[in-house]
Write an enzyme that holds these catalytic residues in place. Structure first.
Site, short mmCIF file in Angstrom:
data_model
loop_
_atom_site.label_atom_id
_atom_site.label_comp_id
_atom_site.label_asym_id
_atom_site.label_seq_id
_atom_site.Cartn_x
_atom_site.Cartn_y
_atom_site.Cartn_z
N CYS A 25 -18.58 -3.75 -1.72
CA CYS A 25 -17.67 -2.74 -2.24
C CYS A 25 -16.96 -3.21 -3.50
O CYS A 25 -16.44 -2.41 -4.26
CB CYS A 25 -16.68 -2.29 -1.17
SG CYS A 25 -15.91 -3.65 -0.30
N HIS A 83 -21.79 -18.46 -12.49
CA HIS A 83 -21.26 -17.20 -11.97
C HIS A 83 -21.60 -17.03 -10.49
O HIS A 83 -20.72 -16.74 -9.67
CB HIS A 83 -21.83 -16.03 -12.77
CG HIS A 83 -21.37 -14.69 -12.27
ND1 HIS A 83 -20.10 -14.21 -12.51
CD2 HIS A 83 -21.99 -13.76 -11.49
CE1 HIS A 83 -19.97 -13.03 -11.92
NE2 HIS A 83 -21.10 -12.74 -11.30
N GLU A 112 1.17 0.95 12.65
CA GLU A 112 -0.19 0.44 12.51
C GLU A 112 -0.18 -1.07 12.25
O GLU A 112 -1.01 -1.80 12.77
CB GLU A 112 -0.84 1.15 11.33
CG GLU A 112 -2.26 1.57 11.60
CD GLU A 112 -2.76 2.41 10.44
OE1 GLU A 112 -3.52 1.87 9.63
OE2 GLU A 112 -2.36 3.59 10.33
#
Lengths: 438, 278
Positions: free
Chosen positions: A50, A99, A192
């Site tokens: 993501c 990287h 929560e």
């Protein structure tokens, strides 16, 4: 052969863009095959999480490869050819190695040191291995990246301190009660955050959970989730003496627990320590409670403070991790360049020549009465043998230079004749797998 | 230089190195020198044993008569007890607090007169080694409690004030430190009690009276009462944590006064002959 990385991450692209170029983990076969089908690409891996979408490839023509990989990312997702120009970065050679090592070691993550990224890269590599789009170099490369990440994790404390509020609470508890086994948690209110924190506590050894809420049904529901016990809001103060950790986040406008009450509780507990986490705003617990011996009260800001301090620690550790990575890049790069054909042939010849010279010297010192002419012909004879023996391997190596999988021959020669600069440690067996023609 | 003094110096050096290694481990961010510190400390303990035994051989009495000998014996007891605790807790930080203590005692021992005593007939009783061994082992256990107490107070302060120094990450949990406090109490108190009792028996055989209100005896009793109060508080009303830590620290100061202060300031039957010139 060069390693190339093209991609984008949370640092260069907003989520609206990242989600458009993400690859679905359930359908990796087609993109992987299309990717390595590109003319300039030899091997390929696609990493899609993501926070980043990256293509890793090897190529003999880096210029063309970068251009093709950039085009592939847009065209595969049906975007305009220049849609990602501002977001994409590309790296080659040593920079690409750096990287990937940094990404795997979680130095490039949004939260430095978070542990998921390594697993995600392993999964991505798994797909490439399954669909056979990774060859000798990427296999070695990724395994190297995994071992570098592991080294970073064990040799620095980059991931050792909590950077989320709920984990920070667990860590605090560990500094008070050495173990959480057998401890009791009371959840007041049904926020929560409290629930999340309680879950962390349970995962770390807390065995008994009590829940209370103004609406008793909600307390009951949460209590069932934790296989705990629901208390009515009027009753819960009577049970405080059995509670080691309180997590509270009610919407109450005033304090629900005052100093006086807590002094009584700690007396009943015979001074056994208590940790109170007050996540409510406005606060549920009178801050003066922190003045009571053996009670440790943390509100939301205190926990944030802990998290900030821990993040700072991680950034310090990251510097050390960079040092480890630099070391490892050098080693891997040496192995990579050793895969070049011409230097390999040169060192192969050198090795043979050394052996020939050594053996000749030994024999000559035993055969002292040879005439110069005889010596000369023996020298010529041994040279001829070496040349004959090396003829075929040399031709094959030269021919394989432009073939798919030619690196395998070079690598094999380096290993068989012990020519290699120390190959990056880890998975020699990986090499065997990639040599296997099946 | 006699053999025991040579070994004394080697021991002092080893303790010094161990202390430095332990301190580096605790202060520096990522240097793990504690392991080496442990081995050096064990080596130091062995040479210390040799020191004491060779001194015994040279003087003919248990070498805890002069100030030099007492300091050395105190330091050895602390190291011995620490190594026992280390088996159970493996706490480098604890070592970093305890070793400097042993080192300071050794340096003190190295600074005072090291002459051996003429054999005083009173010392020629096997109650003497029993009495001093029990007393010093008790002292040593309380020295560990003292170190754990300081660590507890530091850690507690950081947790309360929410300001975390790098030491926070190295210190163990409050619970661990408190359990060290309790362990020390359960071992140290009986040792100290037996030390006092054996001393009384010895006094009876040497001077014909169990208790003579010698200043040292009085102060030992005061110290004993302090630890008794702490043990009682722990077992009945749930004294623990900060209060127990403070008590352990006070108790140790009281103990140090019994050990040094009484001799230096008040005199009496227990004074070291080397100091009082007898």
């Amino acid at each position: 052969m060069d390693i190339i990385v093209v991609g984008l991450s949370h640092k260069t692209a907003a989520v609206e863009i990242r989600e458009r170029v993400a690859f679905s983990p359930t359908a990796m076969e087609r993109p992987l095959h299309e990717f390595v089908g590109l003319s300039a690409i030899a091997e390929g891996i696609i990493v899609s999480t993501c926070n980043r979408v990256e293509l890793y490839a090897t190529s003999r023509d880096p210029e063309a490869a970068v251009a093709q990989m950039r085009r592939f990312l847009t065209s595969f997702h049906g975007l305009e050819a220049d849609a990602l120009d501002e977001n994409l970065y590309d790296y080659r050679g040593e920079e690409a190695i750096r990287h990937v090592f940094r990404v795997a070691s979680s130095l490039d993550s949004m939260v430095i040191g978070e542990p998921q990224i390594l697993g995600q890269i392993k999964t991505s590599y798994g797909y490439a291995a399954e669909y056979k789009t990774a060859g000798l170099i990427l296999n070695r490369f990724l395994h190297k990246a995994f071992s570098v990440a592991k080294r970073v994790r064990t040799e620095t404390s980059i991931a050792s301190n909590a950077v989320s509020v709920s984990f920070a609470a667990v860590e605090l508890a560990r500094k008070i009660f050495s173990t959480l086994d057998g401890k009791t948690v009371l959840i007041i209110g049904a926020g929560e955050m409290c629930e999340l924190a309680a879950r962390h506590f349970v995962n770390n050894g807390v065995t008994s959970v009590m829940v209370t809420n103004r609406t008793f049904e909600r307390a009951e529901k949460l209590a069932t989730d934790f296989q705990g016990r629901a208390l009515t809001f009027d009753d819960f103060p009577d049970h405080l003496a059995q509670v080691d950790i309180i997590l509270t986040s009610t919407g109450a406008p005033t304090f629900i627990l005052e100093k006086k009450k807590m002094e009584e509780v700690i007396r009943l507990r015979k001074n056994k320590p208590m940790l109170i986490i007050d996540i409510a705003v406005p606060r549920d617990i009178d801050p003066k409670v922190n003045d009571i011996d053996n009670i440790y009260l943390y509100d939301v800001d205190d926990l944030q403070g802990v998290v900030q301090a821990n993040l700072k620690e991680r950034h310090k550790e990251a510097k050390k991790a960079e040092g480890i990575i630099e070391q490892e890049i050098g080693q891997f790069h040496r192995w990579l360049t050793s895969l070049e054909v011409v230097p390999t042939i040169v060192s192969l010849r050198q090795r043979m020549e050394e052996i020939r010279k050594g053996e000749l010297d030994k024999s000559f010192s035993n055969l002292k009465d040879l005439t110069p002419k005889q010596r000369k012909s023996i020298e010529a004879l041994t040279s001829a043998i070496i040349n004959k023996v090396l003829h075929t391997p040399t031709t094959v190596l030269k021919k394989s230079q432009n073939d798919e999988g030619g690196d395998n021959y070079v690598d094999a020669v380096r290993v068989l004749f012990d020519l290699a600069p120390p190959a990056p440690e880890g998975e020699i067996k990986q090499l065997d797998e990639s040599v296997d023609p099946s | 230089m006699t053999l025991n003094l040579l070994f004394f110096k080697i021991t002092l050096l080893l303790y010094f190195v161990a202390t430095v290694l332990y301190l580096i481990d605790v202060i520096a961010r990522d240097v793990k020198t504690g392991r080496y510190g442990r081995w050096i400390l064990i080596a130091g303990f062995v040479t210390h044993l040799v020191t004491v035994i060779s001194r015994y051989a040279a003087s003919g009495y248990t070498p805890v008569a002069s100030l030099h000998e007492s300091l050395s014996f105190f330091a050895m007891s602390i190291v011995a007890i620490f190594l026992l605790f280390d088996l159970r807790y493996r706490l480098t930080v604890l070592a970093a607090f305890v070793c400097p203590l042993a080192l300071v005692l050794m340096i003190g021992g190295g600074a005072v007169s090291k002459k051996t005593q003429e054999l005083n007939p009173v010392l020629d009783s096997w109650w003497f080694p029993v009495h001093v061994s029990l007393a010093f082992l008790g002292y040593a256990v309380f020295a560990i409690a003292f170190a754990a107490g300081i660590m507890y107070l530091l850690q507690e302060r950081m947790l309360k004030s929410k300001k975390f120094l790098p030491l926070y990450y190295k210190l163990p949990s409050l619970d661990t430190l408190d359990s060290i406090n309790y362990k020390c109490l359960t071992f140290g108190f009986p040792l100290m009690t037996m030390g006092i009792i054996s001393g009384a028996i010895w006094a009876n055989s040497a001077w014909g009276g169990y208790w003579r209100w010698d200043p040292k005896e009085s102060w030992a009793l005061i110290t004993w009462f302090l630890y008794a109060a702490l043990l009682h508080g722990r077992l009945t009303v749930g004294w623990r944590g900060r209060r127990a830590a403070i008590f352990a620290i006070l108790g140790f100061f009281c103990l140090l006064f019994t050990f040094f202060g009484v001799n230096l300031l008040l005199g009496g039957e227990h004074s070291f002959s080397a100091l009082s010139g007898r």
